[in-house]
Design a protein around this motif. Structure first.
Motif, PDB file in Angstrom:
ATOM      1  N   LYS A  96      34.078  35.554  48.537  1.00 44.58           N
ATOM      2  CA  LYS A  96      34.969  35.966  47.460  1.00 44.58           C
ATOM      3  C   LYS A  96      34.306  36.913  46.462  1.00 44.58           C
ATOM      4  CE  LYS A  96      38.197  33.166  48.906  1.00 44.58           C
ATOM      5  NZ  LYS A  96      39.389  33.722  49.597  1.00 44.58           N
ATOM      6  N   ARG A  97      33.014  36.675  46.223  1.00 40.42           N
ATOM      7  CA  ARG A  97      32.353  37.397  45.137  1.00 40.42           C
ATOM      8  C   ARG A  97      31.126  38.155  45.625  1.00 40.42           C
ATOM      9  NH1 ARG A  97      31.203  34.405  39.476  1.00 40.42           N
ATOM     10  NH2 ARG A  97      33.462  34.139  39.801  1.00 40.42           N
ATOM     11  N   LYS A 121      34.964  47.661  44.489  1.00 42.41           N
ATOM     12  CA  LYS A 121      36.136  47.707  43.601  1.00 42.41           C
ATOM     13  C   LYS A 121      37.434  47.689  44.395  1.00 42.41           C
ATOM     14  CE  LYS A 121      36.490  50.228  39.956  1.00 42.41           C
ATOM     15  NZ  LYS A 121      36.499  51.371  39.008  1.00 42.41           N
ATOM     16  N   GLU A 126      36.416  39.545  43.858  1.00 42.96           N
ATOM     17  CA  GLU A 126      35.575  39.363  42.676  1.00 42.96           C
ATOM     18  C   GLU A 126      34.313  40.191  42.867  1.00 42.96           C
ATOM     19  OE1 GLU A 126      36.986  34.713  41.979  1.00 42.96           O
ATOM     20  OE2 GLU A 126      34.875  35.167  42.391  1.00 42.96           O
ATOM     21  N   TRP A 127      33.951  40.973  41.866  1.00 41.70           N
ATOM     22  CA  TRP A 127      32.812  41.876  42.043  1.00 41.70           C
ATOM     23  C   TRP A 127      32.144  42.176  40.700  1.00 41.70           C
ATOM     24  CZ3 TRP A 127      32.757  46.617  39.538  1.00 41.70           C
ATOM     25  CH2 TRP A 127      33.987  47.004  38.963  1.00 41.70           C
ATOM     26  N   THR A 128      30.866  42.522  40.782  1.00 38.08           N
ATOM     27  CA  THR A 128      30.118  43.052  39.650  1.00 38.08           C
ATOM     28  C   THR A 128      29.117  44.055  40.204  1.00 38.08           C
ATOM     29  OG1 THR A 128      30.246  40.931  38.493  1.00 38.08           O
ATOM     30  CG2 THR A 128      28.650  42.519  37.661  1.00 38.08           C
ATOM     31  N   GLU A 183      34.439  32.659  35.784  1.00 37.31           N
ATOM     32  CA  GLU A 183      35.284  33.854  35.807  1.00 37.31           C
ATOM     33  C   GLU A 183      34.470  35.032  36.322  1.00 37.31           C
ATOM     34  OE1 GLU A 183      38.529  34.162  35.074  1.00 37.31           O
ATOM     35  OE2 GLU A 183      38.655  31.992  34.747  1.00 37.31           O
ATOM     36  N   ALA A 184      35.031  35.745  37.306  1.00 41.09           N
ATOM     37  CA  ALA A 184      34.363  36.937  37.826  1.00 41.09           C
ATOM     38  C   ALA A 184      34.302  38.009  36.747  1.00 41.09           C
ATOM     39  CB  ALA A 184      35.106  37.463  39.048  1.00 41.09           C
ATOM     40  N   HIS A 185      33.225  38.784  36.721  1.00 36.75           N
ATOM     41  CA  HIS A 185      33.077  39.823  35.714  1.00 36.75           C
ATOM     42  C   HIS A 185      33.969  41.034  36.020  1.00 36.75           C
ATOM     43  CE1 HIS A 185      28.896  38.274  34.197  1.00 36.75           C
ATOM     44  NE2 HIS A 185      29.779  37.305  34.345  1.00 36.75           N
ATOM     45  N   ASN A 186      34.066  41.400  37.293  1.00 36.14           N
ATOM     46  CA  ASN A 186      34.920  42.508  37.724  1.00 36.14           C
ATOM     47  C   ASN A 186      34.685  43.771  36.895  1.00 36.14           C
ATOM     48  OD1 ASN A 186      36.062  40.905  39.710  1.00 36.14           O
ATOM     49  ND2 ASN A 186      37.798  40.315  38.457  1.00 36.14           N
ATOM     50  N   THR A 187      33.416  44.119  36.764  1.00 38.00           N
ATOM     51  CA  THR A 187      33.052  45.294  35.982  1.00 38.00           C
ATOM     52  C   THR A 187      31.651  45.728  36.379  1.00 38.00           C
ATOM     53  OG1 THR A 187      32.973  46.219  33.747  1.00 38.00           O
ATOM     54  CG2 THR A 187      31.994  44.037  34.053  1.00 38.00           C
TER      55      THR A 187
END
Length: 292
Positions: A96-97, A121, A126-128, A183-187
């Motif tokens: 997922k991440r 992206k 979920e990504w950082t 919580e995923a950062h997504n940034t």
């Protein structure tokens, strides 16, 4: 707390991967790290054979994994070619991440890590993307360690350009939060130390702390490219590395100071003076270790 093996660290013995693993050990948080040479595996419970250029190693490494720390293969000018198939397989296996180690110098529109940034992206739930400035450890474990030890020299093509040098421990702390937070950062996170310093500034600090007379020698772009070629980098990657120094020198691309470390991890980032005082003994011995 996640079940055994749910977090995978690629580049497990590199500067950031090893430090993330150390922190996870302290937190008793289960993980696996990747090792390219299967003969070098010492702990089968925490280490798994993995090679970006051998897709037969992908599925075994991803067994029971939900989160992945991504470190691109060293020296590859187009890592997306091997990372994209792995990411796609990982997604199919339920990952997922993803947390990608990139560079402050390289935006998502840039070369090398940029296409991987864009891919995450687009595909990852979920990504950082971590975009750290240059590692302080380059002076103790990387390309500058040996020239300081042997010649009292720091060599670059960066001129008087400034850099927000950051400790690998601080990068690892931000990575840890990106991997573990509910919580995923997504940034993206641009990660620096508290000060923006030129190589002349760094030389002065090391000299004052160690009593040595360390100086910075700024060489031409061509000379720097030849030095990268001499240690085995491809022509394309050597020119890419030199271009980073040119941008530091001419475009102030790394003249940065962000609050990312304290904002994300809650910890005050290490200054270069603190780093130098802690590692002053390193420069009394000759040697270098090119880890990423």
């Amino acid at each position: 707390m996640m079940k055994q093996g749910k977090l995978l660290i690629t580049g497990g013995r590199g500067k950031t991967g090893a430090r993330i693993a150390e922190r996870l050990d302290v937190l008793e948080y289960p993980y696996k790290t990747t090792i390219r040479n299967p003969q070098a595996i010492t702990d089968p419970l925490k280490e798994v054979h993995f090679d970006w250029y051998d897709d037969s190693t992908f599925l075994p490494a991803l067994h029971h994994v939900e989160r992945v720390y991504l470190v691109a293969p060293v020296g590859d000018p187009e890592p997306v070619k091997v990372m994209k198939p792995f990411i796609e397989i990982a997604l199919k296996q339920g990952v997922k991440r993803f947390v990608l180690l990139s560079s402050a110098s390289i935006s998502e529109e840039g070369p090398v890590f940029g296409p991987v940034h864009q891919l995450l992206k687009k595909l990852a739930p979920e990504w950082t993307v971590l975009r750290p400035s240059y590692f302080m450890q380059n002076f103790t474990e990387g390309q500058h360690a040996a020239t300081i030890a042997r010649q009292d020299l720091i060599i670059s093509a960066a001129g008087q350009g400034k850099i927000g040098f950051v400790s690998a421990e601080d990068i690892a702390e931000v990575a840890l939060r990106a991997l573990m937070d509910e919580e995923a950062h997504n940034t993206e996170h641009i990660i620096t130390g508290p000060d923006s310093l030129s190589y002349d500034d760094v030389s002065r600090i090391i000299s004052e702390v160690t009593g040595r007379n360390v100086v910075h020698k700024s060489i031409s772009d061509d000379e720097l490219t030849r030095s990268w070629l001499a240690i085995g980098l491809s022509k394309e990657y050597a020119e890419f590395m030199t271009e980073l120094d040119r941008k530091i020198r001419e475009e102030r691309s790394e003249d940065l100071s962000t609050d990312t470390v304290i904002r994300v991890s809650g910890k005050t980032p290490v200054s270069f003076l603190q780093f130098t005082k802690k590692h002053a003994g390193v420069w009394s011995s000759i040697g270098s270790d090119h880890k990423i």
